[in-house]
Design an enzyme around this catalytic site. Structure first.
Site, short mmCIF file in Angstrom:
data_model
loop_
_atom_site.label_atom_id
_atom_site.label_comp_id
_atom_site.label_asym_id
_atom_site.label_seq_id
_atom_site.Cartn_x
_atom_site.Cartn_y
_atom_site.Cartn_z
NE ARG A 2 -9.98 0.95 4.08
CZ ARG A 2 -10.30 0.20 5.15
NH1 ARG A 2 -10.68 -1.05 4.98
NH2 ARG A 2 -10.23 0.69 6.37
CE1 TYR A 34 0.41 2.48 -19.56
CE2 TYR A 34 0.65 1.56 -17.35
CZ TYR A 34 0.50 2.65 -18.19
OH TYR A 34 0.44 3.90 -17.65
CG ASP A 37 -4.33 -4.14 -19.71
OD1 ASP A 37 -5.33 -3.53 -20.14
OD2 ASP A 37 -3.39 -3.57 -19.14
CE LYS A 48 -4.51 5.22 -19.66
NZ LYS A 48 -3.74 3.98 -19.61
C1 LIG Z 1 -2.90 3.26 -18.69
C2 LIG Z 1 -2.80 1.77 -18.74
C3 LIG Z 1 -2.63 1.01 -17.57
C4 LIG Z 1 -2.46 1.64 -16.20
O1 LIG Z 1 -3.61 2.30 -15.80
P1 LIG Z 1 -3.61 3.59 -14.82
O2 LIG Z 1 -5.06 3.87 -14.70
O3 LIG Z 1 -2.84 4.67 -15.52
O4 LIG Z 1 -2.95 3.17 -13.56
C5 LIG Z 1 -2.59 -0.37 -17.69
N1 LIG Z 1 -2.68 -0.97 -18.90
C6 LIG Z 1 -2.82 -0.27 -20.03
C7 LIG Z 1 -2.90 -1.00 -21.33
C8 LIG Z 1 -2.88 1.12 -20.00
O5 LIG Z 1 -3.01 1.80 -21.14
#
Ligand SMILES: *Cc1c(COP(=O)(O)O)cnc(C)c1O
Length: 406
Positions: A58, A110, A182, A207
């Site tokens: 961890r 998001y 982000d 993603k």
């Molecule tokens: C999918 C996404 C998240 C969250 O990520 P997870 O891996 O699904 O928890 C945050 N910001 C954006 C822009 C996203 O597309």
């Protein structure tokens, strides 16, 4: 060790770093690809003297270290920390704030980030103000002494509006406020927020970075030693860390990010242009088009003015046509998520953004007839033909059903 791990790695270009950063040869076997280190614990030769760098998985693990080193190099940060999801990354950053702190965020964040800000952070005494025009409004939303964080998402989801990261960062920094971006939609290949003044860049690795729709993971990169100490402490204390296997897979995905991001941008550009000249389409949101309202920001902030792989558009025939369009595509799969090698479509108002009240949704451009498209790396001509075919069928069918007026 790989020859790039010599302190000069940041002088290399993106593709070279993607393949080699954090990818040392195994010192004992010469293996070019690191083994997956599944062991949760590491032997110590005497109390307090572990054999190598590791004690308990961890706290740190070789596969996670390698992945974090690669992300730090690609985002031009000194450090990166990986988490079990993009959402866990957001949670840990918000947890680093003391109760009573205030955050200024763009409105079109998001959905999961919006949910965390309004339903979780608020319960821990952290208040978030949302702004639809953060460049203009951030100064007056800042509460002296209380505002600790500014949260930007650029492009926004699903309408692909852009935020001038440098303009907002300069205002925030005058007040000693940390700026988070982000960068999930652009990936480190298209945009590097730290180079435009941001303090922390976060990704849902799920993603583009992993890119193959088979890992859930998140990452944050930054330069500050103070942030490194605080966020490393929380990464271990909260324990929302990715598995060694996921780190290994995401690192493998990362090695082709530049190839995938270029191909996705090429495909999205072809599709955006085809949509823009279709009589069935009301409007197209794609930052790679000259018609995009924030094209000037894309030219300043994105590599070669690239638009990335995401776009959205409104079609004639209302919600009925939008739903039918997603049913009629054959190469594009109807699904949430984005950034994988396979192309996806979805209707945000009915799916990813269904939780947002209609009036609020429409104020930010998320109408019932808006379709979001994530372009994968299939052949552009096949994708274009699929989109145009489904568009023609969907609009004609919606008209037959008497839902032609939107
Ligand atoms: C999918 C996404 C998240 C969250 O990520 P997870 O891996 O699904 O928890 C945050 N910001 C954006 C822009 C996203 O597309």
């Amino acid at each position: 060790m790989g020859s790039l791990d010599n302190g000069h790695s940041t002088e290399r270009r993106f593709g070279t770093l993607a393949v080699h950063a954090g990818a040392p040869h195994d010192p004992s076997t010469g293996a070019v690809i690191a083994p997956i280190s599944l062991s949760t614990t590491y032997a110590q030769t005497s109390v307090g003297s572990p054999v190598g760098l590791y004690e308990y998985t961890r706290s740190s693990n070789p596969n996670r270290d390698n992945f974090e080193e690669a992300i730090a190099a690609l985002e031009h940060g000194k450090y990166a920390l990986a988490f079990s999801s993009g959402s866990a990354t957001t949670a840990v950053i918000l947890q680093s704030l003391a109760a009573g702190s205030h955050v200024v965020s763009v409105s079109d964040v998001y959905g999961g980030t919006h949910r965390y800000f309004t339903k979780v952070a608020s319960a821990h005494g952290v208040e978030v103000s949302f702004s639809p025009a953060i460049e203009q409004e951030v100064e007056k939303l800042i509460r002296p002494g209380e505002t600790k964080l500014v949260w930007i998402e650029s492009p926004s989801n699903p309408t692909l509006g852009l935020v001038d990261i440098r303009a907002v960062s300069e205002i925030a920094h005058k007040h000693g406020i940390t700026v988070v971006v982000d960068n999930t939609f652009m990936s480190p290949y298209v945009q590097n927020p730290l180079l435009h003044g941001a303090d922390i860049v976060v990704h849902s690795v799920t993603k583009y970075i992993n890119g193959h729709s088979d890992v859930l993971m998140g990452v944050a990169a930054f330069n500050s030693d103070v942030l490194k100490e605080r966020l490393t402490f929380l990464q271990n204390a909260i324990g929302a860390v990715p598995s060694p296997f996921d780190c290994w897979l995401a690192h493998r995905g990362l090695k082709t990010l530049h190839l995938r991001a270029r191909e996705a941008t090429k495909n999205a550009t072809v599709i955006a242009q085809a949509l823009e000249s279709s009589p069935h389409v009301i409007s197209v949101n794609y930052p790679g088009l000259d018609s995009h309202k924030h094209r000037a920001i894309a030219l300043k902030q994105h590599r070669d003015g690239m638009g990335g792989g995401m776009l959205s558009f409104r079609l004639k025939g209302g919600q009925t046509a939008a739903h039918l369009f997603c049913k009629y595509t054959k190469v594009f799969t109807l699904a949430e998520s984005l950034g994988g090698v396979e192309s996806l479509v979805e209707v945000p108002a009915s799916m990813t953004h269904a939780g947002i009240p209609k009036a609020e949704r429409e104020a930010s451009g998320v109408f019932d007839d808006l379709v979001r498209v994530s372009c994968g790396v299939e052949d552009a001509e096949d994708l274009k033909a699929d989109v145009l075919n489904a568009l023609g069928l969907a609009v004609a069918d919606a008209e037959k059903k008497g839902n032609g007026k939107s």
